[in-house]
Motif scaffolding. Structure first.
Motif, PDB file in Angstrom:
ATOM      1  N   PRO A 131      -7.095  -2.716   3.135  1.00 33.68           N
ATOM      2  CA  PRO A 131      -6.248  -3.653   2.386  1.00 33.68           C
ATOM      3  C   PRO A 131      -6.570  -5.113   2.664  1.00 33.68           C
ATOM      4  O   PRO A 131      -6.326  -5.979   1.839  1.00 33.68           O
ATOM      5  CB  PRO A 131      -4.830  -3.305   2.828  1.00 33.68           C
ATOM      6  CG  PRO A 131      -4.951  -2.350   3.948  1.00 33.68           C
ATOM      7  CD  PRO A 131      -6.329  -1.783   3.945  1.00 33.68           C
ATOM      8  N   HIS A 159     -12.955  -6.880  -2.533  1.00 29.75           N
ATOM      9  CA  HIS A 159     -12.975  -5.600  -3.236  1.00 29.75           C
ATOM     10  C   HIS A 159     -13.872  -5.677  -4.474  1.00 29.75           C
ATOM     11  O   HIS A 159     -14.104  -6.727  -5.027  1.00 29.75           O
ATOM     12  CB  HIS A 159     -11.561  -5.170  -3.615  1.00 29.75           C
ATOM     13  CG  HIS A 159     -10.898  -6.063  -4.606  1.00 29.75           C
ATOM     14  ND1 HIS A 159     -10.447  -7.320  -4.255  1.00 29.75           N
ATOM     15  CD2 HIS A 159     -10.607  -5.906  -5.928  1.00 29.75           C
ATOM     16  CE1 HIS A 159      -9.912  -7.887  -5.315  1.00 29.75           C
ATOM     17  NE2 HIS A 159     -10.011  -7.048  -6.338  1.00 29.75           N
ATOM     18  N   TYR A 187      -6.650   4.486   1.284  1.00 29.22           N
ATOM     19  CA  TYR A 187      -6.530   3.837   2.591  1.00 29.22           C
ATOM     20  C   TYR A 187      -6.435   4.861   3.711  1.00 29.22           C
ATOM     21  O   TYR A 187      -6.942   4.656   4.796  1.00 29.22           O
ATOM     22  CB  TYR A 187      -5.298   2.917   2.599  1.00 29.22           C
ATOM     23  CG  TYR A 187      -5.147   2.182   3.888  1.00 29.22           C
ATOM     24  CD1 TYR A 187      -4.118   2.489   4.767  1.00 29.22           C
ATOM     25  CD2 TYR A 187      -6.063   1.211   4.264  1.00 29.22           C
ATOM     26  CE1 TYR A 187      -3.993   1.829   5.970  1.00 29.22           C
ATOM     27  CE2 TYR A 187      -5.940   0.554   5.466  1.00 29.22           C
ATOM     28  CZ  TYR A 187      -4.916   0.858   6.320  1.00 29.22           C
ATOM     29  OH  TYR A 187      -4.788   0.219   7.516  1.00 29.22           O
ATOM     30  N   ILE A 209       0.846  -1.201   0.000  1.00 23.52           N
ATOM     31  CA  ILE A 209       0.000   0.000   0.000  1.00 23.52           C
ATOM     32  C   ILE A 209       0.877   1.245   0.000  1.00 23.52           C
ATOM     33  O   ILE A 209       1.693   1.438   0.895  1.00 23.52           O
ATOM     34  CB  ILE A 209      -0.938  -0.012   1.233  1.00 23.52           C
ATOM     35  CG1 ILE A 209      -1.824  -1.260   1.192  1.00 23.52           C
ATOM     36  CG2 ILE A 209      -1.794   1.241   1.291  1.00 23.52           C
ATOM     37  CD1 ILE A 209      -1.798  -2.084   2.431  1.00 23.52           C
ATOM     38  N   LEU A 221     -10.514   2.141   1.614  1.00 26.68           N
ATOM     39  CA  LEU A 221     -10.107   0.811   1.155  1.00 26.68           C
ATOM     40  C   LEU A 221      -9.402   0.105   2.298  1.00 26.68           C
ATOM     41  O   LEU A 221      -8.384   0.562   2.780  1.00 26.68           O
ATOM     42  CB  LEU A 221      -9.158   0.891  -0.043  1.00 26.68           C
ATOM     43  CG  LEU A 221      -8.685  -0.503  -0.465  1.00 26.68           C
ATOM     44  CD1 LEU A 221      -9.686  -1.147  -1.403  1.00 26.68           C
ATOM     45  CD2 LEU A 221      -7.336  -0.465  -1.126  1.00 26.68           C
ATOM     46  N   THR A 271      -2.451   0.720  -4.428  1.00 22.44           N
ATOM     47  CA  THR A 271      -2.058  -0.544  -3.823  1.00 22.44           C
ATOM     48  C   THR A 271      -1.630  -1.514  -4.921  1.00 22.44           C
ATOM     49  O   THR A 271      -2.373  -1.720  -5.886  1.00 22.44           O
ATOM     50  CB  THR A 271      -3.217  -1.149  -3.003  1.00 22.44           C
ATOM     51  OG1 THR A 271      -3.527  -0.269  -1.923  1.00 22.44           O
ATOM     52  CG2 THR A 271      -2.856  -2.515  -2.441  1.00 22.44           C
ATOM     53  N   SER A 280      -6.350   3.256  -4.178  1.00 19.93           N
ATOM     54  CA  SER A 280      -6.769   3.103  -2.788  1.00 19.93           C
ATOM     55  C   SER A 280      -6.791   4.449  -2.101  1.00 19.93           C
ATOM     56  O   SER A 280      -5.990   5.324  -2.387  1.00 19.93           O
ATOM     57  CB  SER A 280      -5.812   2.166  -2.047  1.00 19.93           C
ATOM     58  OG  SER A 280      -4.504   2.676  -2.109  1.00 19.93           O
TER      59      SER A 280
END
Length: 307
Positions: free
Chosen positions: A299, A307, A292, A217, A297, A224, A290
């Motif tokens: 991971p 996903h 994140y 990531i 998102l 990612t 992503s």
């Protein structure tokens, strides 16, 4: 469709793979090595050293996806990472039992043992590599066939130099709780304690019995990488950090900040092939955008398929 092959200024043949979405990949016959993979926005996804010398035998190329065969690292009597990455490969016109490809997004390569190889590694082999590009995905299928009249063993890795925005902003998930051999500690065995692996110094580890999916990531790029693999149970993690990067003649002093190697490998237990047996390893690299940092998102969903 004819393969799109060009010759570099130094005469080395390079195959350019393209996909209708606009993504591309470049593969050198020297080393059978992928040296570029760009997404549909033309962003380079693989790292190449800023100090890369002219790509001429017998020098290895620092970056892209080198093939390490028949030896990984210095675990044996051969040159570091074996000789496959320093040889000129050929186009493979008979990739059987894989069906032949007939498009501009795939290429089959082969390396066969030569008299010269037999002097340093007296085993007769055929090493095949199929490289396939599709939307936001790069797949490499490696095969080794024993063409000798006695068994042999080897170690193998696809060394993935991934391009990242800033190594200190990267985390790797999917390797938590696993055992690893630490090459910075004389290959001593440890168990990964962190929930996710982050980077603040040199790392050189072989993770053992790894899952088929690993997520890398990149917070800053909101991207990612997902590494899927089969037939290669180990995963190698490498970043030289500042001191070692300065000591490497083919690496820029600051290059370590924008790269991370996460390799698909079979190292701890060498692969053994009887005469005419064939081993197959599968690797697929893909990217997912992503967010994140904003929690959009997870991971783990990438890793475990939600996903």
């Amino acid at each position: 469709m004819a393969l799109n092959m060009v010759h570099d200024a130094d005469g080395l043949p390079r195959i350019i793979l393209t996909d209708p979405t606009g993504s591309s990949a470049e593969v050198l016959l020297y080393g059978g090595q992928v040296v570029s993979w760009k997404n549909e926005r033309r962003e380079e996804l693989l790292f190449m050293s800023s100090k890369q010398a002219i790509w001429k035998p017998p020098k290895a190329i620092r970056g892209g996806i080198p093939v390490c065969f028949p030896q990984f690292g210095n675990l044996g009597s051969l040159e570091r990472h074996g000789f496959a990455r320093n040889k000129l490969w050929s186009l493979d016109n008979d990739p059987s039992p894989l069906p032949p490809t007939n498009n501009q997004s795939s290429v089959d390569l082969i390396l066969k043992s030569t008299e010269e190889d037999l002097k340093t590694w007296p085993r007769s082999f055929e090493l095949r590599l199929r490289i396939t590009l599709s939307a936001s995905k790069l797949t490499l299928i490696s095969r080794v066939r024993n063409t000798d009249n006695r068994p042999f063993s080897f170690t193998f890795a696809l060394r993935n130099y991934l391009s990242v925005s800033d190594i200190s902003e990267v985390r790797v998930e999917g390797l938590e709780t696993l055992d690893y051999l630490d090459n910075l500690m004389h290959r001593e065995r440890f168990t990964e304690q962190a929930d996710a692996i982050t980077f603040d110094g040199e790392v050189d580890r072989v993770y053992l019995s790894t899952p088929s999916k690993i997520a890398i990531i990149d917070h800053e790029k909101k991207r990612t990488f997902v590494l899927r693999k089969d037939g290669m149970p180990d995963a190698v993690m490498w970043n030289p950090w500042d001191r070692k990067a300065k000591a490497l003649p083919d690496m820029g002093d600051e290059d370590y900040k924008s790269m991370l190697c996460v390799d698909s490998a079979s190292i701890e237990t060498p692969i053994v092939l009887k005469p005419f047996e064939e081993w197959k390893g599968y690797q697929e690299l893909s990217t997912v955008s992503s967010s994140y940092c904003s929690g959009q998102l997870d991971p783990r969903k990438v890793l475990y398929g939600f996903h």
